[in-house]
Design an enzyme around this catalytic site. Structure first.
Site, PDB file in Angstrom:
ATOM      1  N   LEU A  37      24.068 -16.290   9.420  1.00 39.83           N
ATOM      2  CA  LEU A  37      23.726 -16.257   8.004  1.00 39.83           C
ATOM      3  C   LEU A  37      22.241 -16.535   7.819  1.00 39.83           C
ATOM      4  O   LEU A  37      21.555 -16.984   8.734  1.00 39.83           O
ATOM      5  CB  LEU A  37      24.553 -17.294   7.248  1.00 39.83           C
ATOM      6  CG  LEU A  37      26.079 -17.156   7.323  1.00 39.83           C
ATOM      7  CD1 LEU A  37      26.748 -18.277   6.523  1.00 39.83           C
ATOM      8  CD2 LEU A  37      26.541 -15.803   6.816  1.00 39.83           C
ATOM      9  N   THR A 141      21.176  -7.517  -0.466  1.00 35.32           N
ATOM     10  CA  THR A 141      21.017  -7.019   0.901  1.00 35.32           C
ATOM     11  C   THR A 141      19.573  -7.032   1.418  1.00 35.32           C
ATOM     12  O   THR A 141      19.324  -6.648   2.561  1.00 35.32           O
ATOM     13  CB  THR A 141      21.594  -5.587   1.012  1.00 35.32           C
ATOM     14  OG1 THR A 141      21.132  -4.800  -0.091  1.00 35.32           O
ATOM     15  CG2 THR A 141      23.117  -5.630   0.962  1.00 35.32           C
ATOM     16  N   GLY A 142      18.635  -7.446   0.591  1.00 39.92           N
ATOM     17  CA  GLY A 142      17.277  -7.687   1.074  1.00 39.92           C
ATOM     18  C   GLY A 142      16.474  -6.446   1.385  1.00 39.92           C
ATOM     19  O   GLY A 142      16.656  -5.384   0.786  1.00 39.92           O
ATOM     20  N   GLY A 269       4.109  -3.692   4.337  1.00 40.31           N
ATOM     21  CA  GLY A 269       5.061  -4.062   3.301  1.00 40.31           C
ATOM     22  C   GLY A 269       6.490  -3.880   3.764  1.00 40.31           C
ATOM     23  O   GLY A 269       6.760  -3.633   4.948  1.00 40.31           O
ATOM     24  N   LEU A 317      10.057 -11.966  -2.578  1.00 40.69           N
ATOM     25  CA  LEU A 317       9.860 -13.364  -2.209  1.00 40.69           C
ATOM     26  C   LEU A 317      11.206 -14.075  -2.150  1.00 40.69           C
ATOM     27  O   LEU A 317      12.057 -13.882  -3.022  1.00 40.69           O
ATOM     28  CB  LEU A 317       8.967 -14.068  -3.229  1.00 40.69           C
ATOM     29  CG  LEU A 317       7.533 -13.550  -3.364  1.00 40.69           C
ATOM     30  CD1 LEU A 317       6.864 -14.150  -4.590  1.00 40.69           C
ATOM     31  CD2 LEU A 317       6.733 -13.872  -2.107  1.00 40.69           C
ATOM     32  N   ALA A 318      11.382 -14.917  -1.137  1.00 38.13           N
ATOM     33  CA  ALA A 318      12.652 -15.625  -0.972  1.00 38.13           C
ATOM     34  C   ALA A 318      12.979 -16.478  -2.199  1.00 38.13           C
ATOM     35  O   ALA A 318      14.120 -16.501  -2.665  1.00 38.13           O
ATOM     36  CB  ALA A 318      12.598 -16.506   0.280  1.00 38.13           C
ATOM     37  N   HIS A 442      -6.246 -40.940  -5.592  1.00 38.64           N
ATOM     38  CA  HIS A 442      -7.435 -40.752  -4.774  1.00 38.64           C
ATOM     39  C   HIS A 442      -7.249 -41.481  -3.446  1.00 38.64           C
ATOM     40  O   HIS A 442      -6.798 -42.624  -3.428  1.00 38.64           O
ATOM     41  CB  HIS A 442      -8.660 -41.328  -5.487  1.00 38.64           C
ATOM     42  CG  HIS A 442      -9.910 -41.322  -4.651  1.00 38.64           C
ATOM     43  ND1 HIS A 442     -10.638 -40.177  -4.428  1.00 38.64           N
ATOM     44  CD2 HIS A 442     -10.528 -42.320  -3.958  1.00 38.64           C
ATOM     45  CE1 HIS A 442     -11.671 -40.472  -3.655  1.00 38.64           C
ATOM     46  NE2 HIS A 442     -11.620 -41.767  -3.359  1.00 38.64           N
TER      47      HIS A 442
END
Length: 464
Positions: A37, A141-142, A269, A317-318, A442
């Site tokens: 998975l 399904t990506g 891409g 993007l995930a 700081h």
């Protein structure tokens, strides 16, 4: 029906959607074609690449900064096999975590290729063939790496990001086609380990989807670790002979440059993955780019089928997919969720890191919107000097009249973590003045965020 919801795909969008559906009381199943998975992100994307980025940064520091810090060691050697093994262990831990979450939330997991028989029936071709039915289906399904028609990906010398995570040697010269996020991240891994890296990018700047200042600053930083850049160049040919690869590219004047290396990473891409999904059998429409068409509720043209993540419009993007997974689950449950796509941050995990949210300067100029700019350099930060991470800056864009923050762009150490402050501020529609009035500990890198806000409001940074 066997299930109230079936999710096809177990990447960040899919498994998060399944968990949220289960939390809301729905009987849920998830289908994954691979044995593990987690999808691309956990197995061959976000997680393993970050593991190698961290390992290579440790090596780079051992070589270049340890001595200044007063740490004397013998010359470090790259053990690439151990780096890859550690990466694999990180992946294994994360994948096992998803397995646990499925069991905890009582989600049925099916391994095999899921495809539509009709809008309510899913065929699963795994070790055994079976069919399940569902009231609602979520397509998650990506995507997969894209290429160019004339490039033959042999996955040995001409490779994608997947193979770049499994190399058996550090390249002598890696030619990277594409100067986007994936290209500069994986190029960084091998540049830090000693490879010469040449990036060929069609557009005139790196990470072109982000604010132009970020690309320019990142280019300066990456040159420092041995990158060469061929921006504004169109790749015309990629040829492999034995263990060598030759890449030819043309600049805008039509002049040809020829690069010779031992590996070529194609990172132009990704494209949506809908192969063998049987969308036509369910009647689901796709656009001309192969993405599943959805409305503002992420519903397809078929009333019980939704789609999320890389297969639909928007950034690949995930965390965008995760938000969409929650959105669809809650919509199915009758709730009224929301997503502000302008506030989905983008991150580049080089070192220095780059992170961005909201509008870029280029977008605001295109809109004709009056805005103010506040910048603050890392080199003026005490914390950055202490850690020797002085490359970078924070850039805040604010509305000229209302002072509302319109964009936050950071390049520098821990930018990936810092950008959440920009998202939070913009989600609550904070002004630059609001940020400048908040106490920031700081010394921290986040002080640059406050100083940039001060610079955006009447140009009053304290430490510059």
């Amino acid at each position: 029906m066997d299930y109230q919801v079936v999710v096809i795909g177990s990447g960040p969008g899919g498994y998060v959607a399944a968990i949220r559906c289960a939390q809301l009381g729905m009987k849920t199943a998830i289908i994954e074609k691979y044995d593990t998975l987690g999808g691309t992100c956990l197995n061959v994307g976000c997680i393993p690449s970050k593991a190698l980025l961290d390992s290579s940064e440790h090596f780079h520091n051992a070589e270049h900064t340890f001595k200044t810090h007063g740490i004397d060691i013998s010359k470090p050697k790259v053990n690439l096999k151990q780096m890859i093994d550690r990466k694999a262990d990180v992946v294994k831990q994360n994948v096992e975590g998803i397995d646990y979450l499925m069991k905890k939330n009582k989600i049925d997991v099916f391994h095999g290729m899921g495809s539509f028989v009709d809008k309510n029936t899913i065929q699963i071709d795994g070790k055994k063939k079976q069919q399940i039915t569902a009231e609602k289906v979520i397509i998650a399904t990506g995507s997969k790496p894209a290429s160019l028609p004339f490039i033959k990906l042999d996955k040995d010398r001409v490779i994608t990001s997947t193979e770049a995570l499994e190399l058996k040697e550090v390249p002598k010269h890696m030619i990277v086609i594409g100067g986007g996020v994936i290209g500069v991240e994986l190029g960084s891994v091998y540049a830090r380990l000693g490879a010469k890296v040449s990036v060929v990018e069609f557009l005139d700047n790196l990470i072109p989807s982000m604010d132009g200042t970020m690309g320019k600053e990142l280019q300066k930083s990456l040159k420092g670790i041995g990158f060469d850049f061929y921006l504004g160049h169109k790749v015309t040919d990629v040829e492999k002979k034995g263990k060598n690869v030759t890449v030819k590219a043309e600049n805008k004047k039509g002049e040809t440059v020829e690069l010779k290396g031992d590996y070529c990473l194609v990172s132009i891409g990704r494209k949506p993955y809908t192969d063998k999904l049987g969308l036509d059998k369910a009647g689901v429409k796709m656009d001309d780019r192969g993405k599943v068409e959805v409305d503002d509720d992420l519903r397809t043209n078929v009333d019980n089928i939704y789609a999320i993540g890389d297969v639909v419009k928007g950034a690949m993007l995930a965390h965008k997919a995760e938000e969409e997974g929650v959105f669809v689950a809650e919509s199915i449950a009758g709730q009224k969720p929301h997503i502000n796509y302008n506030l989905i941050p983008g991150v580049v995990y080089t070192w220095p890191e780059v992170a961005s949210v909201g509008y870029t300067e280029e977008q605001l100029k295109e809109q004709g919107r009056a805005f103010k700019t506040g910048k603050f350099p890392y080199k003026a930060l005490g914390r950055a000097r202490a850690s020797m991470d002085t490359d970078g800056l924070v850039k805040i864009l604010a509305d000229k009249e209302t002072d509302e923050i319109l964009g936050v762009h950071i390049i520098g150490a821990r930018a990936a973590d810092m950008i959440a402050a920009g998202v939070t501020a913009m989600e609550f529609r904070a002004s630059a003045e609001d940020i400048s009035r908040m106490s920031h500990a700081h010394p921290t890198y986040m002080e640059a965020f406050k100083e940039a806000a001060l610079a955006a409001t009447d140009n009053r940074p304290i430490h510059m």
